[in-house]
Design an enzyme around this catalytic site. Structure first.
Site, short mmCIF file in Angstrom:
data_model
loop_
_atom_site.label_atom_id
_atom_site.label_comp_id
_atom_site.label_asym_id
_atom_site.label_seq_id
_atom_site.Cartn_x
_atom_site.Cartn_y
_atom_site.Cartn_z
CB SER A 157 40.86 44.92 27.61
OG SER A 157 41.54 45.63 28.62
N GLY A 158 38.63 45.19 30.18
CA GLY A 158 37.77 46.13 30.90
C GLY A 158 36.39 45.59 31.18
CB THR B 182 41.14 40.56 36.38
OG1 THR B 182 41.83 40.46 35.13
CG2 THR B 182 42.11 40.35 37.52
CG ASN C 160 40.90 47.05 32.30
OD1 ASN C 160 40.75 47.75 33.29
ND2 ASN C 160 40.89 45.74 32.35
CB SER D 68 44.29 45.56 30.35
OG SER D 68 44.13 44.61 29.33
CB SER D 69 44.77 40.07 32.16
OG SER D 69 44.22 40.18 33.45
N GLY E 278 39.38 38.10 25.67
CA GLY E 278 38.26 37.88 24.77
C GLY E 278 38.61 38.28 23.35
CD GLU F 206 42.65 42.00 22.59
OE1 GLU F 206 42.80 42.05 23.82
OE2 GLU F 206 43.56 42.22 21.77
#
Length: 1038
Positions: free
Chosen positions: A123-124, A128, A173, A176-177, A400, A402
């Site tokens: 994330s970040g 995206t 993020n 974040s998705s 990704g 985590e």
């Protein structure tokens, strides 16, 4: 001679190679495959750091793109950049996300096969944004027709909608998705985008009901409250303040500076209109979003009987209205559980905890299924009704690997997905390498790498994997708990090399694992998972009673999401873990059927700061993204391979035999080329259609030699071209010059003839005028006389006298003598007038005194001419220099003049310093404070001085004047000035006498003395042997 030139050329190439290598050391290599130390993680990180510091955020590992989030605008995503990468060979330009997109698109169009681009990272890291850039690139660069513009716009605008409902602010993020997304972009046979399809994975439903401190719920809630119109919020029963709602205030950061919810709401509303959402759809959708917020504010209390009640029914009423369900049925479903026993239904009251669980489960179920409906709705709008064969490019934007301080069920699922994708990446890369080697006839060398199939099996294996064990524990009778699940894991997979718990771990590892945790040794490293909540999240149960209420909803979306058929199916619903495992398996099948491209996104630091490179964080990401493993696989054989045509086309300028044109086969040309360059046998192999280069340094040396050769060739081409252009320009100018010269010479010749004719006429006229110059003015001599006058006047202006004393004058011709005399007089008058105007009153007085001096001494006394240039002073003694007693004695008499003098005694001629003071009535000879002698002017007989240059003069007094002692003998430095001043105040004619040789002076009654004046070598005054005063002066030059 040629061999010497070749030696010099080779030397220059070597020098240039060294310089280029130095520059490469500064900015790093653009493909990690070309790293010498490709097995070193430190070398990998160092190369990444060098490029990041130069704002080079993209680097290749073969065809895989590594992207480091810059956290700043770099200006590398312009239309111009898109055009630059369009249709260009993958490795010919610096690494870029556009290169990956263009390569996938071109390969799809040329080979008519399907492709996918897998974008992963934490994330970040910029996943995206990378997917957005790819969509924008395809939208701009693909051919487009007006009828397909809508399909393109829907593809682009599906992103803001999915981000609004599926993205949230997390600690890492701001956008974040919280779901995985796979999008297929469909193209027709012309390469025009005609449609698309989206698959979503594992939306984080738990975020709807709970957020950690510093995090937010999904964006759509805040966008609706901030940007929604007042009428819409009133219809939904909402207020703008997010702090009012339990589901929005837990994270304590409803507003974020980097997010503009109001503008984002406008974008989402615009997207809805283009994606084909009608008013009813939007009304139902916003009603669901509002109902989730109202659900969070439903509170439960226990009555005296221990039953749960809802004290404030306002929120329930809004939910019932917005979802179109019966109020009483909803209240009952939230506070009671319906248990079916054979043919009877029993209502069992819930306690507060179970009621809260029921409420939160309903909120999660509604939101999760609505998100699925939203994806399906977008898919319907993107669907292409033309059923002819189409090719696709898939975009997989997925979470990704985590690793948090506390990892739960969600991280377990996400990391399992990444294990599968890593397995796919390694297998497809190995497969592609092996196929390429076999096609090219190159011997395949087995590659040592970590096969993570063992970890995938640990998680997904049927009956024996962790997911299966979790499902068994969820389904078994009794009261299963998270602890019993952990014990079951220890029992069934405890001996697995990649599984650990506190009970099974060694002494050191045991300290880091609690009793409710287990650890998996993933390909990216160790991850410790907390088993608490695994059973609840895996079940994700919605009570049947509550589901029945929702099935009766009049809200169109809820009606589609909760079908009556579900109630008829008595089978237990599939668990979340199994659903996710099946989704991942389907995803892998989809990806296996397509040609892959990979983008790995890396976050350089936790603070989202530009230019900051956190080595520890980046090493962590490199490991869990499997980049080193991928690099080892990619570099196991040869670092570089290229088709003969492309290799020869690029480097043929390095060999005289292949430059500029090679007429044989590409293979023969490459053989000639590498033999000339000097490749060693171990550095390369030749396949059927490609050359394989083993070492990066070999390629670097070739590339650097090509760069040097390119500069030489460019210089030669430029010089030849410039020479040709200049030659053409020279010939053109030369011909133009010849033409101009011919015309110009003709014009000059004609002009010269006219000039000579005119000159002849003038000369004749002037000759006649000269002959007749003395006659009266007539046509024969008029021009000549005018010329003479003019010439004389023009010359005269340079010879006009400058002052009244200048007597020079230009001699005139005979015919102008009278005119010249008149002009001379006018000029002299003008000079006199100018001079007089310049004379001041003081200067005039000076001149008047000089005139008197001239009358007295001109031609009589030596030294007079030299005194003319010396101005007279008003006085040589200031009043301050005169003793006050003397001034008192003089009284009211105004002093006219004073000067220092030397007085000589009349008898002994002794010299004494005195002051001579002239007043209006008398003269005074003063010694300091005493008046030695006062002579009234009426008693003054005369003043005598010699004709020589001495300064001696004698003031004569009348012998009859008994008051006077006798004549006064004085020596004065300014004799002309002093005598003139005395003459002016006395105002007697014949007062001054200039004598020659000697003069007599009166000493006393009946007694006179003589002063002798002589000339000599030096000035002196002395008493001679005859007792006379002798004054010697220096002879003045005449």
């Amino acid at each position: 001679m040629d061999s010497k030139k070749e030696e010099v050329r080779q030397k220059h190439i070597r020098l240039h190679m060294e310089g280029a290598l130095t520059a490469r050391d500064k900015v790093g290599v653009q493909d990690f495959v070309l790293l010498d130390s490709y097995t070193s993680e430190s070398a990998f990180v160092d190369n990444l750091r060098k490029r990041y510091r130069e704002n080079l955020i993209y680097t290749y590992i073969g065809t895989l793109l590594v992207s480091v989030n810059p956290y700043q605008e770099l200006g590398i995503y312009t239309i111009k950049q898109m055009e630059l990468y369009q249709g260009v060979n993958f490795f010919e330009l610096p690494p870029h996300v556009y290169a990956v997109a263009d390569n996938a698109y071109r390969m799809m169009c040329s080979e008519l096969n399907n492709h996918f681009i897998l974008i992963s990272g934490e994330s970040g890291a910029g996943k995206t944004e990378a997917s957005k850039k790819i969509l924008q690139y395809l939208a701009v660069t693909c051919p487009m027709t007006e009828s397909l513009q809508i399909a393109r716009d829907r593809l682009l605008l599906s992103n803001p909608v999915l981000e609004a409902f599926g993205n949230a602010k997390t600690l890492r993020n701001d956008n974040s998705s919280r779901f995985g997304k796979y999008m297929d972009i469909q193209f027709d046979f012309k390469g025009i985008p005609v449609g698309g399809h989206i698959i979503s994975y594992l939306i984080e439903k738990s975020r709807v009901v709970f957020q950690n401190h510093g995090e937010r719920n999904f964006h759509i809630f805040y966008q609706l409250l901030e940007g929604g119109e007042d009428d819409l919020l009133s219809y939904l029963g909402l207020v703008r303040n997010p702090q009012v709602y339990l589901y929005l205030k837990q994270g304590r950061c409803a507003r974020v500076t980097s997010i503009n919810d109001k503008d984002d709401w406008k974008t989402v509303v615009k997207a809805f209109s283009i994606i084909d959402f009608n008013e009813t759809d939007l009304e139902n959708l916003f009603g669901i979003v509002a109902s989730v917020l109202h659900l969070g504010n439903v509170h439960f209390v226990e009555d005296g009987d221990g039953c749960v009640t809802i004290p404030d029914s306002s929120q329930i009423r809004w939910i019932a209205k917005l979802l179109g369900i019966h109020l009483s049925a909803l209240q009952e479903a939230l506070t009671y559980r319906k248990i079916e026993a054979k043919s009877e239904e029993v209502l069992c009251p819930l306690n507060i905890d179970l009621s809260v669980y029921s409420r939160d489960a309903m909120a999660k179920a509604i939101y999760g299924r609505t998100f699925t409906w939203l994806v399906n709705k977008i898919n319907r709008s993107l669907a292409n009704m033309d059923f002819t064969r189409k090719t696709v490019i898939g975009l997989l934007d997925i979470y990704g690997f985590e690793v948090f301080d506390k990892n739960g069920f969600e991280q377990f699922c996400i990391n399992y997905c990444n294990e599968k994708l890593q397995q796919l990446l390694i297998e497809m890369t190995l497969k592609a390498e092996q196929i390429e080697y076999e096609l090219e006839g190159i011997e395949w060398e087995p590659i040592q790498y970590f096969n993570n199939k063992v970890i995938c099996d640990l998680v997904e294996e049927k009956h024996r994997g962790i997911i299966s064990i979790l499902d068994e524990e969820c389904l078994r009778p009794g009261s299963p708990t998270d602890l019993s699940f952990l014990e079951k894991l220890e029992e069934k997979v405890g001996k697995h090399a990649h599984f650990q718990t506190r009970k099974l771990a060694g002494p050191k590892a045991r300290k880091k694992i609690s009793w409710m945790e287990f650890r998996l040794l993933h390909y990216a490293g160790e991850v410790t998972y907390c088993a608490r909540g695994f059973l609840e999240k895996n079940n994700d149960l919605l009570y049947r009673h509550l589901k029945k209420v929702l099935c009766g909803s009049k809200n169109g979306i809820i009606k589609e999401c909760f079908l009556v058929e579900e109630l008829e199916n008595r089978k237990r619903p599939t668990t979340v873990g199994t659903q996710f495992k099946n989704s991942v398996a389907n995803l892998i099948d989809i990806l296996m059927s397509k040609e892959p491209s990979y983008i790995r996104c890396i976050k350089p630091n936790e603070g989202k700061e530009p230019s900051k490179f956190d080595d520890f964080l980046i090493r962590h990401q490199i490991r869990y993204l499997g980049l080193m493993e991928h690099l080892r696989v990619r570099r196991a054989g040869f670092a570089y391979r290229r088709r003969y045509e492309h290799f020869l086309q690029r480097y043929k300028s390095l060999c005289p035999d292949t430059w500029p044109h090679w007429h044989g086969s590409p293979l023969e040309g490459v053989e000639k080329l590498i033999k000339y360059i000097g490749y060693k046998p171990e550095e390369y192999k030749l396949g059927r259609t490609k050359i394989f280069i083993r070492f990066p340094r070999t390629l670097f040396a070739t590339e650097d030699a090509f760069e040097f050769s390119k500069h030489q060739l460019v210089a030669k081409i430029q010089s030849t071209y410039k020479g040709c252009v200049e030659r053409r320009a020279y010939l053109k100018k030369r011909q133009a010059a010849i033409t101009l010269e011919a015309f110009w010479r003709g014009a000059l010749a004609r002009k010269e003839i006219k000039r000579r004719k005119w000159a002849t006429q003038i000369i004749r006229k002037f000759i006649r005028g000269f002959i007749n110059r003395n006659q009266t003015l007539c046509s024969e001599n008029e021009d000549y006389i005018i010329f003479v006058r003019k010439n004389y006047i023009l010359n005269l202006r340079h010879h006009v006298p400058k002052n009244v004393l200048d007597k020079s004058w230009l001699k005139p011709p005979a015919i102008l003598e009278n005119t010249s005399e008149m002009l001379k007089k006018i000029c002299m008058r003008n000079l006199v007038r100018q001079y007089c105007r310049k004379v001041t009153a003081q200067r005039k007085a000076q001149m008047q005194q000089k005139v008197i001096t001239s009358d007295l001494f001109r031609g009589k006394k030596a030294g007079y001419p030299e005194s003319l240039s010396q101005p007279f002073a008003e006085s040589r003694i200031d009043e301050v220099d005169i003793n006050p007693k003397v001034l008192q004695l003089i009284g009211s008499e105004k002093i006219q003049y004073g000067t220092p003098v030397v007085k000589y005694d009349r008898n002994g001629f002794k010299a004494r310093q005195r002051q001579l003071i002239l007043t209006q009535k008398a003269l005074y000879v003063v010694e300091l404070a005493k008046i030695k002698q006062r002579i009234e002017y009426k008693a003054l007989k005369g003043v005598s001085t010699s004709n020589l240059s001495d300064g001696l003069f004698v003031i004569h007094v009348s012998p009859e004047d008994t008051k006077q002692k006798g004549d006064i003998i004085l020596l004065c430095e300014h004799v002309f000035e002093t005598v003139t001043k005395l003459f002016m105040v006395v105002k007697k004619e014949d007062l001054v006498q200039v004598v020659r040789g000697s003069l007599q002076f009166y000493i006393s009654s009946g007694k006179e003395g003589t002063i002798i004046f002589n000339t000599g070598q030096e000035e002196q005054i002395y008493k001679d042997k005859d007792g006379q005063l002798t004054v010697v002066s220096v002879q003045m030059k005449s």
